[in-house]
Design an enzyme around this catalytic site. Sequence first.
Site, PDB file in Angstrom:
ATOM      1  N   HIS A  99       1.805  -9.341  -6.877  1.00 52.61           N
ATOM      2  CA  HIS A  99       1.504  -7.909  -6.790  1.00 52.61           C
ATOM      3  C   HIS A  99       0.686  -7.489  -8.021  1.00 52.61           C
ATOM      4  O   HIS A  99       0.970  -7.929  -9.133  1.00 52.61           O
ATOM      5  CB  HIS A  99       2.800  -7.096  -6.698  1.00 52.61           C
ATOM      6  CG  HIS A  99       2.536  -5.677  -6.306  1.00 52.61           C
ATOM      7  ND1 HIS A  99       2.008  -4.759  -7.186  1.00 52.61           N
ATOM      8  CD2 HIS A  99       2.685  -5.030  -5.115  1.00 52.61           C
ATOM      9  CE1 HIS A  99       1.851  -3.599  -6.556  1.00 52.61           C
ATOM     10  NE2 HIS A  99       2.255  -3.743  -5.301  1.00 52.61           N
ATOM     11  N   GLU A 168      -4.242  -5.821  -0.952  1.00 51.81           N
ATOM     12  CA  GLU A 168      -3.963  -4.524  -1.567  1.00 51.81           C
ATOM     13  C   GLU A 168      -5.025  -4.220  -2.624  1.00 51.81           C
ATOM     14  O   GLU A 168      -4.890  -4.670  -3.778  1.00 51.81           O
ATOM     15  CB  GLU A 168      -2.592  -4.536  -2.243  1.00 51.81           C
ATOM     16  CG  GLU A 168      -1.425  -4.757  -1.313  1.00 51.81           C
ATOM     17  CD  GLU A 168      -0.149  -4.164  -1.887  1.00 51.81           C
ATOM     18  OE1 GLU A 168       0.499  -3.375  -1.193  1.00 51.81           O
ATOM     19  OE2 GLU A 168       0.203  -4.475  -3.043  1.00 51.81           O
TER      20      GLU A 168
HETATM   21  P1  PGA Z   1       1.708   2.471  -2.292  1.00 54.66           P
HETATM   22  O1  PGA Z   1       2.068   1.020  -2.856  1.00 54.66           O
HETATM   23  O2  PGA Z   1       1.966   2.453  -0.813  1.00 54.66           O
HETATM   24  O3  PGA Z   1       2.603   3.403  -3.035  1.00 54.66           O
HETATM   25  O4  PGA Z   1       0.253   2.694  -2.587  1.00 54.66           O
HETATM   26  C1  PGA Z   1       1.798  -0.140  -2.142  1.00 54.66           C
HETATM   27  C2  PGA Z   1       2.175  -1.342  -2.945  1.00 54.66           C
HETATM   28  O5  PGA Z   1       2.028  -1.312  -4.175  1.00 54.66           O
HETATM   29  O6  PGA Z   1       2.651  -2.355  -2.396  1.00 54.66           O
END
Ligand code: PGA
Length: 250
Positions: A99, A168
Amino acid sequence: MTNNKIYFIANWKMYGTLHSVQSLKNVIKLKNKQIYNKAKIIYCPPYTLLELFSKSIKKTKLELGAQNCHFHSEYGAFTGSVNSKMIKNVGCKYVILGHSENRISGDSDKIINLKVKSSIKENLKIIFCIGETLKEKKKNKTNLILKKQLINGLRNIKNKKNIIFAYEPVWSIGTGIIPKSNDLENQILQIKHFLKRKFRIKHPTVLYGGSVSPKNISALNQISSINGFLIGGASQNSKKFIDIIKKTIN
Ligand code: PGA
Protein backbone atom coordinates in the site's frame (compact mmCIF):
# COMPACT_ATOMS: atom_id res chain seq x y z
CA MET A 1 -7.45 -17.07 -8.04
CA THR A 2 -10.94 -16.97 -9.43
CA ASN A 3 -11.99 -13.55 -10.54
CA ASN A 4 -15.62 -13.96 -11.35
CA LYS A 5 -16.81 -12.43 -8.08
CA ILE A 6 -16.54 -8.72 -7.49
CA TYR A 7 -14.27 -7.83 -4.59
CA PHE A 8 -15.17 -5.24 -1.98
CA ILE A 9 -12.25 -4.86 0.35
CA ALA A 10 -12.66 -2.60 3.36
CA ASN A 11 -9.34 -1.02 4.30
CA TRP A 12 -9.95 0.69 7.62
CA LYS A 13 -6.42 2.05 7.93
CA MET A 14 -5.60 3.43 11.42
CA TYR A 15 -9.25 3.88 12.39
CA GLY A 16 -11.58 1.92 14.62
CA THR A 17 -12.21 1.12 18.26
CA LEU A 18 -13.98 -1.83 19.87
CA HIS A 19 -17.28 -0.02 19.22
CA SER A 20 -16.63 -0.02 15.48
CA VAL A 21 -17.67 -3.66 15.31
CA GLN A 22 -21.22 -2.28 14.98
CA SER A 23 -20.38 -1.13 11.47
CA LEU A 24 -19.37 -4.70 10.60
CA LYS A 25 -22.52 -6.06 12.23
CA ASN A 26 -24.67 -3.84 10.01
CA VAL A 27 -23.07 -5.47 6.98
CA ILE A 28 -23.48 -8.94 8.48
CA LYS A 29 -27.22 -8.22 8.83
CA LEU A 30 -27.38 -7.91 5.07
CA LYS A 31 -28.50 -11.47 4.54
CA ASN A 32 -28.88 -11.00 0.84
CA LYS A 33 -28.03 -14.19 -1.03
CA GLN A 34 -27.72 -12.41 -4.33
CA ILE A 35 -24.99 -10.22 -2.93
CA TYR A 36 -22.89 -13.12 -1.72
CA ASN A 37 -23.34 -15.00 -4.99
CA LYS A 38 -21.75 -12.09 -6.76
CA ALA A 39 -19.52 -10.39 -4.22
CA LYS A 40 -16.56 -11.18 -2.03
CA ILE A 41 -16.52 -8.90 0.99
CA ILE A 42 -13.29 -8.73 2.91
CA TYR A 43 -12.68 -6.66 6.04
CA CYS A 44 -9.20 -5.37 6.81
CA PRO A 45 -9.44 -3.59 10.17
CA PRO A 46 -6.38 -2.56 12.21
CA TYR A 47 -4.49 -5.34 14.03
CA THR A 48 -6.19 -4.45 17.31
CA LEU A 49 -9.61 -5.43 15.92
CA LEU A 50 -8.65 -8.58 14.02
CA GLU A 51 -9.59 -11.02 16.75
CA LEU A 52 -12.94 -9.35 17.44
CA PHE A 53 -13.78 -9.20 13.74
CA SER A 54 -12.62 -12.78 13.26
CA LYS A 55 -15.09 -13.94 15.91
CA SER A 56 -17.88 -11.74 14.56
CA ILE A 57 -17.66 -13.06 10.99
CA LYS A 58 -17.77 -16.73 11.96
CA LYS A 59 -20.72 -18.40 10.21
CA THR A 60 -20.95 -15.51 7.74
CA LYS A 61 -19.63 -15.22 4.20
CA LEU A 62 -17.43 -12.29 5.11
CA GLU A 63 -13.66 -12.74 5.15
CA LEU A 64 -10.83 -11.16 7.07
CA GLY A 65 -7.55 -9.59 6.05
CA ALA A 66 -4.74 -7.64 7.67
CA GLN A 67 -3.48 -4.33 6.34
CA ASN A 68 0.17 -5.30 6.44
CA CYS A 69 2.64 -7.66 8.09
CA HIS A 70 6.30 -7.69 9.00
CA PHE A 71 8.74 -9.06 6.41
CA HIS A 72 10.30 -11.51 8.85
CA SER A 73 8.42 -14.77 8.58
CA GLU A 74 9.54 -16.26 11.92
CA TYR A 75 8.85 -15.01 15.43
CA GLY A 76 11.52 -12.67 16.71
CA ALA A 77 12.60 -9.57 18.54
CA PHE A 78 10.79 -7.00 16.43
CA THR A 79 9.09 -4.66 18.88
CA GLY A 80 5.74 -3.39 17.68
CA SER A 81 5.51 -5.77 14.75
CA VAL A 82 3.21 -8.56 13.66
CA ASN A 83 4.17 -11.21 11.12
CA SER A 84 2.28 -13.36 8.63
CA LYS A 85 2.04 -16.31 11.05
CA MET A 86 0.33 -14.09 13.62
CA ILE A 87 -2.27 -12.64 11.28
CA LYS A 88 -2.98 -16.12 9.93
CA ASN A 89 -3.36 -17.39 13.48
CA VAL A 90 -5.99 -14.78 14.30
CA GLY A 91 -8.12 -15.76 11.29
CA CYS A 92 -6.89 -13.69 8.38
CA LYS A 93 -7.10 -15.14 4.90
CA TYR A 94 -5.80 -12.01 3.20
CA VAL A 95 -3.11 -9.41 3.64
CA ILE A 96 -2.72 -6.04 1.92
CA LEU A 97 0.89 -5.48 0.82
CA GLY A 98 2.58 -2.60 -0.96
CA HIS A 99 0.00 0.00 0.00
CA SER A 100 1.34 3.45 -0.89
CA GLU A 101 0.92 4.63 2.71
CA ASN A 102 3.39 1.92 3.71
CA ARG A 103 5.65 2.51 0.74
CA ILE A 104 5.85 6.17 1.79
CA SER A 105 6.75 5.20 5.34
CA GLY A 106 9.63 2.99 4.26
CA ASP A 107 8.51 -0.22 2.55
CA SER A 108 10.86 -0.66 -0.40
CA ASP A 109 10.09 -3.06 -3.25
CA LYS A 110 12.61 -5.42 -1.66
CA ILE A 111 10.86 -5.39 1.71
CA ILE A 112 7.50 -5.84 0.01
CA ASN A 113 8.95 -8.82 -1.86
CA LEU A 114 9.98 -10.41 1.47
CA LYS A 115 6.50 -9.77 2.85
CA VAL A 116 4.97 -11.46 -0.20
CA LYS A 117 7.23 -14.47 0.34
CA SER A 118 6.39 -14.78 4.02
CA SER A 119 2.65 -14.40 3.32
CA ILE A 120 2.74 -17.09 0.64
CA LYS A 121 4.48 -19.36 3.14
CA GLU A 122 1.45 -18.95 5.39
CA ASN A 123 -0.96 -19.54 2.53
CA LEU A 124 -2.38 -16.06 2.82
CA LYS A 125 -3.97 -14.40 -0.19
CA ILE A 126 -2.23 -11.19 -1.10
CA ILE A 127 -3.79 -7.92 -2.16
CA PHE A 128 -0.79 -6.40 -3.90
CA CYS A 129 -1.07 -2.63 -4.30
CA ILE A 130 0.58 -0.58 -6.98
CA GLY A 131 0.20 3.05 -7.93
CA GLU A 132 1.97 6.15 -9.16
CA THR A 133 2.26 9.54 -7.47
CA LEU A 134 0.98 12.73 -9.10
CA LYS A 135 4.54 13.78 -9.87
CA GLU A 136 5.21 10.48 -11.62
CA LYS A 137 1.95 10.74 -13.54
CA LYS A 138 2.78 14.26 -14.69
CA LYS A 139 6.13 13.02 -15.96
CA ASN A 140 4.34 10.24 -17.90
CA LYS A 141 6.06 7.63 -15.79
CA THR A 142 2.97 5.70 -14.67
CA ASN A 143 3.64 2.51 -16.62
CA LEU A 144 7.32 2.52 -15.75
CA ILE A 145 6.53 2.84 -12.03
CA LEU A 146 3.81 0.19 -12.04
CA LYS A 147 6.03 -2.28 -13.89
CA LYS A 148 8.91 -1.64 -11.50
CA GLN A 149 6.65 -2.20 -8.49
CA LEU A 150 5.39 -5.45 -9.99
CA ILE A 151 8.72 -6.82 -11.20
CA ASN A 152 10.59 -6.05 -7.98
CA GLY A 153 7.76 -6.88 -5.62
CA LEU A 154 7.13 -10.25 -7.23
CA ARG A 155 10.76 -11.20 -7.85
CA ASN A 156 11.33 -14.94 -7.50
CA ILE A 157 7.71 -15.63 -6.64
CA LYS A 158 6.79 -18.70 -8.60
CA ASN A 159 3.32 -19.33 -7.32
CA LYS A 160 1.21 -16.27 -8.03
CA LYS A 161 -2.18 -17.91 -7.88
CA ASN A 162 -2.96 -16.36 -4.50
CA ILE A 163 -2.16 -12.82 -5.53
CA ILE A 164 -4.70 -10.25 -6.60
CA PHE A 165 -3.76 -6.72 -7.53
CA ALA A 166 -5.08 -3.30 -6.62
CA TYR A 167 -4.32 -0.30 -8.79
CA GLU A 168 -4.39 2.69 -6.49
CA PRO A 169 -3.11 5.95 -7.96
CA VAL A 170 -1.58 7.75 -4.97
CA TRP A 171 -3.19 11.02 -6.08
CA SER A 172 -6.61 9.40 -5.82
CA ILE A 173 -6.31 8.03 -2.30
CA GLY A 174 -8.33 10.09 0.15
CA THR A 175 -8.57 13.05 -2.24
CA GLY A 176 -12.04 12.56 -3.69
CA ILE A 177 -10.47 12.53 -7.16
CA ILE A 178 -10.75 9.46 -9.36
CA PRO A 179 -9.13 8.93 -12.76
CA LYS A 180 -11.12 9.67 -15.92
CA SER A 181 -13.05 6.56 -16.95
CA ASN A 182 -11.19 6.07 -20.22
CA ASP A 183 -7.80 6.49 -18.58
CA LEU A 184 -8.71 4.06 -15.82
CA GLU A 185 -10.07 1.47 -18.21
CA ASN A 186 -6.86 1.71 -20.27
CA GLN A 187 -4.66 1.51 -17.22
CA ILE A 188 -6.38 -1.58 -15.84
CA LEU A 189 -6.17 -3.26 -19.24
CA GLN A 190 -2.48 -2.41 -19.52
CA ILE A 191 -1.80 -3.83 -16.05
CA LYS A 192 -3.66 -7.02 -16.94
CA HIS A 193 -1.81 -7.32 -20.21
CA PHE A 194 1.52 -6.92 -18.42
CA LEU A 195 0.60 -9.49 -15.75
CA LYS A 196 -0.36 -11.97 -18.46
CA ARG A 197 2.69 -11.37 -20.62
CA LYS A 198 5.37 -10.99 -17.97
CA PHE A 199 4.14 -13.32 -15.25
CA ARG A 200 1.98 -15.73 -17.22
CA ILE A 201 -1.02 -15.04 -14.99
CA LYS A 202 -3.90 -16.26 -17.14
CA HIS A 203 -6.76 -14.35 -15.54
CA PRO A 204 -5.36 -11.56 -13.40
CA THR A 205 -7.70 -9.99 -10.87
CA VAL A 206 -7.18 -6.24 -10.74
CA LEU A 207 -9.11 -4.01 -8.37
CA TYR A 208 -9.31 -0.25 -8.30
CA GLY A 209 -8.75 1.79 -5.15
CA GLY A 210 -8.80 5.52 -4.43
CA SER A 211 -11.74 7.61 -3.20
CA VAL A 212 -14.36 5.00 -4.12
CA SER A 213 -17.68 6.29 -2.79
CA PRO A 214 -21.45 5.89 -3.28
CA LYS A 215 -21.26 9.00 -5.49
CA ASN A 216 -18.75 7.72 -8.02
CA ILE A 217 -19.43 3.97 -7.91
CA SER A 218 -21.90 4.04 -10.80
CA ALA A 219 -19.28 5.61 -13.06
CA LEU A 220 -16.64 3.12 -11.87
CA ASN A 221 -19.03 0.26 -12.56
CA GLN A 222 -19.08 1.18 -16.22
CA ILE A 223 -15.47 0.03 -16.43
CA SER A 224 -15.82 -3.65 -17.11
CA SER A 225 -12.15 -4.57 -16.70
CA ILE A 226 -12.23 -3.72 -12.96
CA ASN A 227 -12.69 -6.82 -10.78
CA GLY A 228 -13.60 -4.98 -7.59
CA PHE A 229 -12.65 -2.22 -5.23
CA LEU A 230 -10.28 -1.50 -2.36
CA ILE A 231 -12.18 1.01 -0.28
CA GLY A 232 -10.73 3.17 2.48
CA GLY A 233 -12.73 6.02 3.98
CA ALA A 234 -16.17 4.95 2.71
CA SER A 235 -15.79 1.41 4.06
CA GLN A 236 -15.83 2.46 7.70
CA ASN A 237 -19.35 3.80 7.32
CA SER A 238 -21.59 0.75 6.88
CA LYS A 239 -24.30 2.75 5.10
CA LYS A 240 -21.84 3.96 2.47
CA PHE A 241 -20.17 0.56 2.17
CA ILE A 242 -23.51 -1.22 1.68
CA ASP A 243 -24.58 1.43 -0.81
CA ILE A 244 -21.42 0.83 -2.87
CA ILE A 245 -21.99 -2.92 -2.82
CA LYS A 246 -25.67 -2.68 -3.73
CA LYS A 247 -25.11 -0.20 -6.54
CA THR A 248 -22.55 -2.58 -8.01
CA ILE A 249 -24.45 -5.82 -7.62
CA ASN A 250 -27.92 -4.68 -8.64
P1 PGA B 1 -9.70 5.82 0.12
O1 PGA B 1 -8.50 4.80 0.40
O2 PGA B 1 -10.86 5.02 -0.39
O3 PGA B 1 -9.97 6.47 1.44
O4 PGA B 1 -9.21 6.79 -0.92
C1 PGA B 1 -8.25 3.71 -0.42
C2 PGA B 1 -7.03 2.98 0.05
O5 PGA B 1 -6.09 3.63 0.53
O6 PGA B 1 -6.96 1.74 -0.03
